[in-house]
Motif scaffolding. Structure first.
Motif, PDB file in Angstrom:
ATOM      1  N   ALA A 154     -10.396  10.326  -2.456  1.00  0.00           N
ATOM      2  CA  ALA A 154      -9.930  11.327  -1.486  1.00  0.00           C
ATOM      3  C   ALA A 154     -11.074  12.196  -0.979  1.00  0.00           C
ATOM      4  O   ALA A 154     -11.014  12.753   0.108  1.00  0.00           O
ATOM      5  CB  ALA A 154      -8.863  12.222  -2.122  1.00  0.00           C
ATOM      6  N   LEU A 155     -12.117  12.288  -1.765  1.00  0.00           N
ATOM      7  CA  LEU A 155     -13.240  13.151  -1.390  1.00  0.00           C
ATOM      8  C   LEU A 155     -14.097  12.533  -0.299  1.00  0.00           C
ATOM      9  O   LEU A 155     -14.608  13.226   0.569  1.00  0.00           O
ATOM     10  CB  LEU A 155     -14.114  13.395  -2.625  1.00  0.00           C
ATOM     11  CG  LEU A 155     -14.295  14.835  -3.042  1.00  0.00           C
ATOM     12  CD1 LEU A 155     -12.964  15.476  -3.319  1.00  0.00           C
ATOM     13  CD2 LEU A 155     -15.168  14.910  -4.281  1.00  0.00           C
ATOM     14  N   GLY A 156     -14.258  11.221  -0.354  1.00  0.00           N
ATOM     15  CA  GLY A 156     -15.211  10.609   0.562  1.00  0.00           C
ATOM     16  C   GLY A 156     -14.596   9.917   1.760  1.00  0.00           C
ATOM     17  O   GLY A 156     -15.272   9.669   2.755  1.00  0.00           O
TER      18      GLY A 156
ATOM     19  N   TYR B 179      -1.674   8.717  -5.190  1.00  0.00           N
ATOM     20  CA  TYR B 179      -2.742   9.558  -5.732  1.00  0.00           C
ATOM     21  C   TYR B 179      -2.380  10.066  -7.123  1.00  0.00           C
ATOM     22  O   TYR B 179      -3.253  10.418  -7.907  1.00  0.00           O
ATOM     23  CB  TYR B 179      -3.006  10.728  -4.776  1.00  0.00           C
ATOM     24  CG  TYR B 179      -4.350  11.363  -4.980  1.00  0.00           C
ATOM     25  CD1 TYR B 179      -5.515  10.658  -4.670  1.00  0.00           C
ATOM     26  CD2 TYR B 179      -4.471  12.637  -5.507  1.00  0.00           C
ATOM     27  CE1 TYR B 179      -6.754  11.216  -4.870  1.00  0.00           C
ATOM     28  CE2 TYR B 179      -5.715  13.204  -5.707  1.00  0.00           C
ATOM     29  CZ  TYR B 179      -6.855  12.486  -5.390  1.00  0.00           C
ATOM     30  OH  TYR B 179      -8.088  13.046  -5.605  1.00  0.00           O
ATOM     31  N   ASP B 180      -1.076  10.094  -7.424  1.00  0.00           N
ATOM     32  CA  ASP B 180      -0.625  10.544  -8.742  1.00  0.00           C
ATOM     33  C   ASP B 180      -1.074   9.593  -9.842  1.00  0.00           C
ATOM     34  O   ASP B 180      -1.264   9.995 -10.981  1.00  0.00           O
ATOM     35  CB  ASP B 180       0.893  10.660  -8.763  1.00  0.00           C
ATOM     36  CG  ASP B 180       1.584   9.400  -8.248  1.00  0.00           C
ATOM     37  OD1 ASP B 180       1.206   8.939  -7.155  1.00  0.00           O
ATOM     38  OD2 ASP B 180       2.473   8.880  -8.933  1.00  0.00           O
ATOM     39  N   GLY B 181      -1.252   8.316  -9.501  1.00  0.00           N
ATOM     40  CA  GLY B 181      -1.616   7.343 -10.529  1.00  0.00           C
ATOM     41  C   GLY B 181      -3.123   7.193 -10.679  1.00  0.00           C
ATOM     42  O   GLY B 181      -3.607   6.499 -11.566  1.00  0.00           O
ATOM     43  N   ASP B 182      -3.875   7.867  -9.795  1.00  0.00           N
ATOM     44  CA  ASP B 182      -5.318   7.709  -9.797  1.00  0.00           C
ATOM     45  C   ASP B 182      -5.950   8.828 -10.610  1.00  0.00           C
ATOM     46  O   ASP B 182      -6.143   9.928 -10.130  1.00  0.00           O
ATOM     47  CB  ASP B 182      -5.823   7.755  -8.343  1.00  0.00           C
ATOM     48  CG  ASP B 182      -7.316   7.497  -8.259  1.00  0.00           C
ATOM     49  OD1 ASP B 182      -7.918   7.225  -9.312  1.00  0.00           O
ATOM     50  OD2 ASP B 182      -7.861   7.568  -7.154  1.00  0.00           O
ATOM     51  N   SER B 183      -6.283   8.527 -11.861  1.00  0.00           N
ATOM     52  CA  SER B 183      -6.773   9.590 -12.732  1.00  0.00           C
ATOM     53  C   SER B 183      -8.147  10.070 -12.276  1.00  0.00           C
ATOM     54  O   SER B 183      -8.556  11.181 -12.563  1.00  0.00           O
ATOM     55  CB  SER B 183      -6.841   9.098 -14.164  1.00  0.00           C
ATOM     56  OG  SER B 183      -7.635   7.943 -14.219  1.00  0.00           O
TER      57      SER B 183
ATOM     58  N   SER C  11       0.822  -1.213   0.000  1.00  0.00           N
ATOM     59  CA  SER C  11       0.000   0.000   0.000  1.00  0.00           C
ATOM     60  C   SER C  11       0.856   1.263   0.000  1.00  0.00           C
ATOM     61  O   SER C  11       0.376   2.333  -0.369  1.00  0.00           O
ATOM     62  CB  SER C  11      -0.927   0.001   1.215  1.00  0.00           C
ATOM     63  OG  SER C  11      -0.168   0.092   2.398  1.00  0.00           O
ATOM     64  N   GLY C  12       2.104   1.110   0.409  1.00  0.00           N
ATOM     65  CA  GLY C  12       2.982   2.280   0.411  1.00  0.00           C
ATOM     66  C   GLY C  12       3.444   2.692   1.798  1.00  0.00           C
ATOM     67  O   GLY C  12       3.905   3.809   1.994  1.00  0.00           O
ATOM     68  N   LYS C  13       3.359   1.786   2.766  1.00  0.00           N
ATOM     69  CA  LYS C  13       3.755   2.120   4.141  1.00  0.00           C
ATOM     70  C   LYS C  13       5.210   2.577   4.245  1.00  0.00           C
ATOM     71  O   LYS C  13       5.500   3.612   4.832  1.00  0.00           O
ATOM     72  CB  LYS C  13       3.602   0.900   5.062  1.00  0.00           C
ATOM     73  CG  LYS C  13       2.197   0.553   5.437  1.00  0.00           C
ATOM     74  CD  LYS C  13       2.176  -0.691   6.298  1.00  0.00           C
ATOM     75  CE  LYS C  13       2.837  -1.894   5.653  1.00  0.00           C
ATOM     76  NZ  LYS C  13       2.248  -2.331   4.389  1.00  0.00           N
ATOM     77  N   THR C  14       6.097   1.759   3.696  1.00  0.00           N
ATOM     78  CA  THR C  14       7.525   2.057   3.851  1.00  0.00           C
ATOM     79  C   THR C  14       7.880   3.377   3.166  1.00  0.00           C
ATOM     80  O   THR C  14       8.536   4.235   3.751  1.00  0.00           O
ATOM     81  CB  THR C  14       8.367   0.900   3.281  1.00  0.00           C
ATOM     82  OG1 THR C  14       7.975  -0.297   3.951  1.00  0.00           O
ATOM     83  CG2 THR C  14       9.837   1.135   3.482  1.00  0.00           C
ATOM     84  N   THR C  15       7.405   3.526   1.934  1.00  0.00           N
ATOM     85  CA  THR C  15       7.660   4.768   1.202  1.00  0.00           C
ATOM     86  C   THR C  15       7.109   5.962   1.984  1.00  0.00           C
ATOM     87  O   THR C  15       7.787   6.983   2.134  1.00  0.00           O
ATOM     88  CB  THR C  15       6.963   4.711  -0.173  1.00  0.00           C
ATOM     89  OG1 THR C  15       7.235   3.443  -0.763  1.00  0.00           O
ATOM     90  CG2 THR C  15       7.457   5.801  -1.079  1.00  0.00           C
ATOM     91  N   THR C  16       5.886   5.823   2.474  1.00  0.00           N
ATOM     92  CA  THR C  16       5.249   6.925   3.186  1.00  0.00           C
ATOM     93  C   THR C  16       5.965   7.223   4.501  1.00  0.00           C
ATOM     94  O   THR C  16       6.069   8.378   4.918  1.00  0.00           O
ATOM     95  CB  THR C  16       3.766   6.599   3.454  1.00  0.00           C
ATOM     96  OG1 THR C  16       3.164   6.195   2.221  1.00  0.00           O
ATOM     97  CG2 THR C  16       3.021   7.803   3.978  1.00  0.00           C
TER      98      THR C  16
ATOM     99  N   SER D 240      -4.661   4.554  -3.053  1.00  0.00           N
ATOM    100  CA  SER D 240      -5.829   5.174  -3.687  1.00  0.00           C
ATOM    101  C   SER D 240      -6.218   4.463  -4.984  1.00  0.00           C
ATOM    102  O   SER D 240      -7.345   4.581  -5.434  1.00  0.00           O
ATOM    103  CB  SER D 240      -5.598   6.661  -3.938  1.00  0.00           C
ATOM    104  OG  SER D 240      -4.534   6.847  -4.809  1.00  0.00           O
ATOM    105  N   LEU D 241      -5.279   3.716  -5.559  1.00  0.00           N
ATOM    106  CA  LEU D 241      -5.608   2.991  -6.797  1.00  0.00           C
ATOM    107  C   LEU D 241      -6.635   1.893  -6.551  1.00  0.00           C
ATOM    108  O   LEU D 241      -7.286   1.420  -7.474  1.00  0.00           O
ATOM    109  CB  LEU D 241      -4.345   2.388  -7.411  1.00  0.00           C
ATOM    110  CG  LEU D 241      -3.333   3.406  -7.931  1.00  0.00           C
ATOM    111  CD1 LEU D 241      -2.078   2.708  -8.416  1.00  0.00           C
ATOM    112  CD2 LEU D 241      -3.940   4.247  -9.034  1.00  0.00           C
TER     113      LEU D 241
END
Ligand code: GDP
Ligand code: MG
Length: 447
Positions: A252-254, A243-247, A105-110, A216-217
């Motif tokens: 994020a809104l909900g 979020y950059d890959g989620d066109s 999910s991106g834990k380490t990067t985040t 977010s994907l």
């Protein structure tokens, strides 16, 4: 970030004008509904939002102004949830943040992004490597921390994450760290064993923050898994990655109102600088296409050292801008994050940002060539560009593996840029720049 959503809001707002009728309000609401659903915002969130906006606009009198006002207020409501915003420091350091989430999910990067974000704001940060499930996990964290000069606590002899977490906390206290961020193991799906492990670490540390990192994907699945983790162990914030890959971007809104926990940060790229603070009121402005100068200013001031900036301006004024300064400038720009996300914060440029393919300056062919050229110069040559005569240029072109023509072209561009900068750094600089821009505008020169 938010390019598609911003466009949808603008289109809807334009459907309704001052002193308009119910028909145009309905048109605006319908447009909004369609695009929000298409952007993968949850249908209930859309329904509630539009119903309230319709009611409020009718009560206040149909017109663009009232519509906009109601839309802003209610967007703010759905983007918010009870809890903290941004990164909040504990009154008793170290502030402990536990990072949890599914595998990949991106834990380490985040974790590293967040540490870097805090480091840029003058905090002393320690990361704890508590993912002992994947063999390469500790190694990944080691490399990332090394590259970004962030302190790490790891213990490869130990196989119990609770013990490592405790040792790391001890080190953080003894070393007077401001923040301890704990990276943990994930799973492909939620399972009891993982929950047990995370629960044990949670109990042992009693962290100030439990951040759930959601991809977010994965769309509405991100909301569902966040809900489950929240039920099972209680989370204090959500961080949306990729979020950059989620066109579409609707999740994020909900997510804050759907989980009942604030969205605190958004990951907008693979690089360490690509982390954005999520503040509902600022995001509403961005969604309305009004930019977000606050975040931009905060970001810039965290990265740019004012003393250095002044020194540089002086050098430029005196015509002493050299290749070392150039490289230092490039490093500074890198710290600001992606061009695309910066553009979205500037009023009037958000729609351009959506169309922009992100420029990866750092990895562009041009940048690599320039670095190779500067790398082939002696320290003296870097400090004094005027030294470069033909024989030196020849040596540099051979060293960088480029043709002499390419070296000449770069040097000419560099000289011109330094000259321009000198010109515009004077008192009349801004005026000159404006004159030039308006002149090129009149002549239809593309800028
Ligand atoms: P973990 O298993 O939860 O620790 O996930 P990792 O931090 O190892 O990330 C998994 C992959 O997602 C890596 O390839 C990251 O580079 C990538 N990644 C993480 N965050 C982002 C982001 O915000 N944007 C993009 N494009 N990639 C990301
Ligand atoms: Mg990991």
């Amino acid at each position: 970030m938010f390019g598609v959503l911003t466009d949808s809001f603008k289109t809807a707002i334009n459907k309704i004008r001052f002193a308009d009728d119910e028909k145009s309000l309905k048109k605006a609401l319908d447009t909004l509904k369609k695009s929000l659903l298409k952007a993968d915002v949850h249908h209930k969130v859309v329904k509630d939002l539009l119903r309230t906006v319709e009611l409020e606009t009718k009560q206040a009198g149909i017109g663009q102004l009232n519509f906009l006002k109601s839309l802003k207020t209610n967007l703010n409501t759905i983007l918010s949830a009870p809890g903290r915003q941004g990164f909040v420091f504990s009154s008793k350091p170290p502030t402990v943040a536990l990072m949890i989430g599914l595998q990949g999910s991106g834990k380490t990067t985040t974790t590293v992004k967040l540490a870097n974000y805090l480091k840029q704001r003058q905090k002393k940060v320690l990361i704890a490597a508590c993912d002992l499930q994947r063999l390469a996990a500790v190694e990944q964290l080691k490399q990332l921390c090394e590259q970004n000069e962030i302190d790490l606590y790891a213990n490869e002899q130990e196989s119990n994450p609770v013990k490592i977490a405790k040792e790391a906390l001890k080190k953080a206290k003894a070393g007077l760290y401001d923040v301890l961020i704990v990276d943990t193991a994930g799973r492909l799906a939620i399972d009891e064993e993982l929950m047990q492990e995370l629960g044990d670490v949670n109990k042992a540390l009693d962290p100030d923050e439990v951040f759930y990192v959601a991809d977010s994907l994965s769309g509405q699945d991100a909301v569902r898994s966040a809900n489950t983790f929240h039920e099972k162990m209680g989370i204090s914030g959500v961080i949306l990655s990729k979020y950059d890959g989620d066109s579409k971007g609707g999740v994020a809104l909900g997510i804050a109102s759907q989980v009942g926990v604030p969205l605190r940060f958004i990951g907008v790229g693979e690089k360490v600088a690509d982390l954005e603070l999520f503040m509902p009121d600022r995001i509403v402005n961005r969604l309305m296409g009004e930019g977000d100068l606050e975040t931009l200013a905060e970001k810039t001031s965290a990265v740019i050292n004012e003393k250095e900036a002044k020194k540089l301006t002086n050098k430029i004024k005196k015509g002493q801008f050299n290749f070392n300064d150039f490289l230092a400038q490039m490093e500074q720009m890198k710290k600001l994050g992606s061009m695309k996300s910066l553009m979205g914060m500037i009023p009037g440029l958000s729609s351009v940002a959506g169309q922009l393919k992100d420029v990866d300056l750092e990895n562009s062919v041009e940048m690599k060539r320039i670095k190779a050229m500067i790398g082939s110069m002696t320290q003296k040559e870097r400090e004094n560009p005027d030294l470069l005569n033909n024989s030196r240029k020849r040596r540099i072109s051979e060293g960088a593996g480029l043709s002499q023509m390419e070296v000449n072209r770069f040097l000419k561009q560099f000289k011109n840029a330094a000259k321009m900068a000198k010109k515009f750094s004077g008192k009349r600089g801004m005026q000159d720049l404006q004159n030039m821009l308006s002149a090129s505008n009149r002549q239809g020169i593309p800028r």
